[in-house]
Design a protein around this motif. Structure first.
Motif, PDB file in Angstrom:
ATOM      1  N   PRO A 175      27.586  69.927  51.904  1.00 26.87           N
ATOM      2  CA  PRO A 175      26.862  70.453  53.065  1.00 26.87           C
ATOM      3  C   PRO A 175      27.031  69.518  54.261  1.00 26.87           C
ATOM      4  CG  PRO A 175      25.494  70.474  51.094  1.00 26.87           C
ATOM      5  CD  PRO A 175      26.726  69.695  50.753  1.00 26.87           C
ATOM      6  N   GLN A 176      27.125  70.099  55.455  1.00 27.17           N
ATOM      7  CA  GLN A 176      27.326  69.313  56.658  1.00 27.17           C
ATOM      8  C   GLN A 176      26.239  69.604  57.682  1.00 27.17           C
ATOM      9  OE1 GLN A 176      31.324  68.771  58.179  1.00 27.17           O
ATOM     10  NE2 GLN A 176      32.067  70.141  56.589  1.00 27.17           N
ATOM     11  N   TYR A 177      25.799  68.562  58.329  1.00 22.09           N
ATOM     12  CA  TYR A 177      24.894  68.731  59.467  1.00 22.09           C
ATOM     13  C   TYR A 177      25.724  69.042  60.708  1.00 22.09           C
ATOM     14  CZ  TYR A 177      21.119  66.818  56.653  1.00 22.09           C
ATOM     15  OH  TYR A 177      20.172  66.614  55.679  1.00 22.09           O
ATOM     16  N   PHE A 178      25.048  69.470  61.754  1.00 26.27           N
ATOM     17  CA  PHE A 178      25.697  69.852  63.006  1.00 26.27           C
ATOM     18  C   PHE A 178      26.705  68.802  63.479  1.00 26.27           C
ATOM     19  CE2 PHE A 178      25.655  69.416  67.652  1.00 26.27           C
ATOM     20  CZ  PHE A 178      26.342  70.571  67.980  1.00 26.27           C
ATOM     21  N   GLU A 179      26.319  67.540  63.447  1.00 28.21           N
ATOM     22  CA  GLU A 179      27.166  66.468  63.993  1.00 28.21           C
ATOM     23  C   GLU A 179      28.503  66.338  63.270  1.00 28.21           C
ATOM     24  OE1 GLU A 179      22.854  65.345  64.468  1.00 28.21           O
ATOM     25  OE2 GLU A 179      24.073  66.061  62.816  1.00 28.21           O
ATOM     26  N   ALA A 180      28.590  66.788  62.037  1.00 28.70           N
ATOM     27  CA  ALA A 180      29.822  66.626  61.253  1.00 28.70           C
ATOM     28  C   ALA A 180      30.868  67.697  61.545  1.00 28.70           C
ATOM     29  CB  ALA A 180      29.490  66.637  59.761  1.00 28.70           C
ATOM     30  N   PHE A 189      29.510  74.346  52.570  1.00 24.00           N
ATOM     31  CA  PHE A 189      29.431  73.479  53.738  1.00 24.00           C
ATOM     32  C   PHE A 189      28.224  73.746  54.636  1.00 24.00           C
ATOM     33  CE2 PHE A 189      32.464  76.847  54.823  1.00 24.00           C
ATOM     34  CZ  PHE A 189      31.993  77.307  56.053  1.00 24.00           C
ATOM     35  N   LEU A 190      27.577  74.905  54.466  1.00 24.71           N
ATOM     36  CA  LEU A 190      26.365  75.204  55.235  1.00 24.71           C
ATOM     37  C   LEU A 190      25.098  75.185  54.377  1.00 24.71           C
ATOM     38  CD1 LEU A 190      27.576  78.083  57.577  1.00 24.71           C
ATOM     39  CD2 LEU A 190      26.991  75.744  58.212  1.00 24.71           C
ATOM     40  N   GLU A 191      25.243  74.885  53.111  1.00 24.60           N
ATOM     41  CA  GLU A 191      24.109  74.912  52.190  1.00 24.60           C
ATOM     42  C   GLU A 191      22.947  74.063  52.703  1.00 24.60           C
ATOM     43  OE1 GLU A 191      22.174  76.313  48.974  1.00 24.60           O
ATOM     44  OE2 GLU A 191      24.258  76.781  49.380  1.00 24.60           O
ATOM     45  N   ARG A 192      21.781  74.676  52.825  1.00 24.53           N
ATOM     46  CA  ARG A 192      20.540  74.024  53.268  1.00 24.53           C
ATOM     47  C   ARG A 192      20.643  73.405  54.659  1.00 24.53           C
ATOM     48  NH1 ARG A 192      17.290  71.484  48.257  1.00 24.53           N
ATOM     49  NH2 ARG A 192      17.297  73.360  46.993  1.00 24.53           N
ATOM     50  N   ARG A 193      21.604  73.859  55.442  1.00 20.63           N
ATOM     51  CA  ARG A 193      21.761  73.319  56.797  1.00 20.63           C
ATOM     52  C   ARG A 193      21.540  74.385  57.874  1.00 20.63           C
ATOM     53  NH1 ARG A 193      21.598  69.433  53.754  1.00 20.63           N
ATOM     54  NH2 ARG A 193      23.130  67.756  53.715  1.00 20.63           N
ATOM     55  N   VAL A 194      21.602  75.658  57.512  1.00 20.13           N
ATOM     56  CA  VAL A 194      21.482  76.724  58.501  1.00 20.13           C
ATOM     57  C   VAL A 194      20.022  77.003  58.832  1.00 20.13           C
ATOM     58  CG1 VAL A 194      21.899  79.171  58.933  1.00 20.13           C
ATOM     59  CG2 VAL A 194      23.660  77.787  57.858  1.00 20.13           C
ATOM     60  N   VAL A 195      19.728  76.992  60.110  1.00 19.46           N
ATOM     61  CA  VAL A 195      18.407  77.386  60.596  1.00 19.46           C
ATOM     62  C   VAL A 195      18.388  78.891  60.797  1.00 19.46           C
ATOM     63  CG1 VAL A 195      16.742  77.141  62.486  1.00 19.46           C
ATOM     64  CG2 VAL A 195      18.060  75.142  61.703  1.00 19.46           C
ATOM     65  N   ALA A 196      19.513  79.432  61.321  1.00 19.70           N
ATOM     66  CA  ALA A 196      19.584  80.875  61.583  1.00 19.70           C
ATOM     67  C   ALA A 196      21.033  81.320  61.734  1.00 19.70           C
ATOM     68  CB  ALA A 196      18.819  81.225  62.858  1.00 19.70           C
ATOM     69  N   LYS A 244      28.173  83.052  64.147  1.00 16.21           N
ATOM     70  CA  LYS A 244      27.470  82.031  64.922  1.00 16.21           C
ATOM     71  C   LYS A 244      26.249  81.561  64.130  1.00 16.21           C
ATOM     72  CE  LYS A 244      26.943  84.715  68.490  1.00 16.21           C
ATOM     73  NZ  LYS A 244      26.625  85.214  69.842  1.00 16.21           N
ATOM     74  N   PHE A 245      26.189  80.250  63.914  1.00 16.99           N
ATOM     75  CA  PHE A 245      25.091  79.664  63.150  1.00 16.99           C
ATOM     76  C   PHE A 245      24.370  78.599  63.961  1.00 16.99           C
ATOM     77  CE2 PHE A 245      28.176  80.997  59.932  1.00 16.99           C
ATOM     78  CZ  PHE A 245      27.370  81.697  59.046  1.00 16.99           C
ATOM     79  N   LEU A 246      23.080  78.538  63.792  1.00 18.80           N
ATOM     80  CA  LEU A 246      22.270  77.430  64.285  1.00 18.80           C
ATOM     81  C   LEU A 246      22.177  76.474  63.103  1.00 18.80           C
ATOM     82  CD1 LEU A 246      20.611  76.434  66.681  1.00 18.80           C
ATOM     83  CD2 LEU A 246      18.639  77.624  65.704  1.00 18.80           C
ATOM     84  N   VAL A 247      22.763  75.274  63.255  1.00 18.58           N
ATOM     85  CA  VAL A 247      22.884  74.323  62.155  1.00 18.58           C
ATOM     86  C   VAL A 247      22.044  73.080  62.433  1.00 18.58           C
ATOM     87  CG1 VAL A 247      24.501  72.902  60.818  1.00 18.58           C
ATOM     88  CG2 VAL A 247      25.205  75.171  61.640  1.00 18.58           C
ATOM     89  N   ARG A 248      21.283  72.668  61.434  1.00 18.85           N
ATOM     90  CA  ARG A 248      20.393  71.509  61.553  1.00 18.85           C
ATOM     91  C   ARG A 248      21.164  70.239  61.857  1.00 18.85           C
ATOM     92  NH1 ARG A 248      17.374  71.244  56.087  1.00 18.85           N
ATOM     93  NH2 ARG A 248      17.661  69.060  56.592  1.00 18.85           N
ATOM     94  N   ARG A 249      20.519  69.365  62.601  1.00 14.91           N
ATOM     95  CA  ARG A 249      21.035  68.017  62.835  1.00 14.91           C
ATOM     96  C   ARG A 249      20.675  67.143  61.632  1.00 14.91           C
ATOM     97  NH1 ARG A 249      22.770  66.588  67.536  1.00 14.91           N
ATOM     98  NH2 ARG A 249      22.509  67.896  69.340  1.00 14.91           N
ATOM     99  N   GLY A 250      21.418  66.036  61.461  1.00 17.39           N
ATOM    100  CA  GLY A 250      21.118  65.083  60.395  1.00 17.39           C
ATOM    101  C   GLY A 250      19.795  64.383  60.653  1.00 17.39           C
TER     102      GLY A 250
END
Length: 153
Positions: free
Chosen positions: A7-12, A79-86, A146-152
């Motif tokens: 899984p990757q945060y937005f910054e990655a 790569f988006l597991e538990r990182r997507v807000v929306a 299009k995904f809203l992805v959490r920051r680390g």
């Protein structure tokens, strides 16, 4: 190329970054479950006799089912597991060829945009171009997600 990613945060995320899914064979159960869940029992998808005389010669998956298969591959890659807000939608979606029961499909993804959002300090925008092909290499789905992805943290 690996098929399972951390899984990757937005910054990655970086533009040009790619991911590839495993394959998956579409089954009769997929057709029935999709129809039951959505209530879409259109004969082109559910009546073998009717579909045999139609433009494809047999039943095909509903367009929304094809999209759902593609989104499933995004999450199966991890790569988006538990990182997507929306999930924020798509700018485009094409279904250039039908999916049949028995087809084996797989997807490739490319990050085409990452953007900071002034309205959010906890997440950023990641746009992922998606292409799903069948066992013959024929594209059956294309679109940007299009995904809203959490920051680390």
């Amino acid at each position: 190329m690996p098929y399972s990613y951390e899984p990757q945060y937005f910054e990655a995320f970086e533009e040009g970054q790619t991911f590839e899914s495993v394959g998956r064979t579409v089954t009769e159960a997929d057709f029935v479950l999709h129809s039951a869940f959505t209530g879409d029992w259109t004969e082109l998808h559910t009546n073998a006799e009717y579909a045999a005389d139609g433009p494809f010669g047999e039943r095909i998956a509903q367009g929304p089912m094809t999209f759902v298969l593609a989104t499933g591959f995004v999450y199966r890659c991890g790569f988006l597991e538990r990182r997507v807000v929306a999930f924020l939608g798509m700018n485009y979606m094409d279904i250039p060829a039908p999916v049949y029961a028995g087809d084996t499909v797989a997807a490739k993804f490319e990050v085409t945009e990452t953007r900071e959002l002034s309205s959010r300090d906890d997440a950023g925008l990641v746009v992922i171009d998606s292409s799903m092909t069948n066992q013959d290499g024929e594209e059956v789905f294309a679109g940007d997600m299009k995904f809203l992805v959490r920051r680390g943290e």
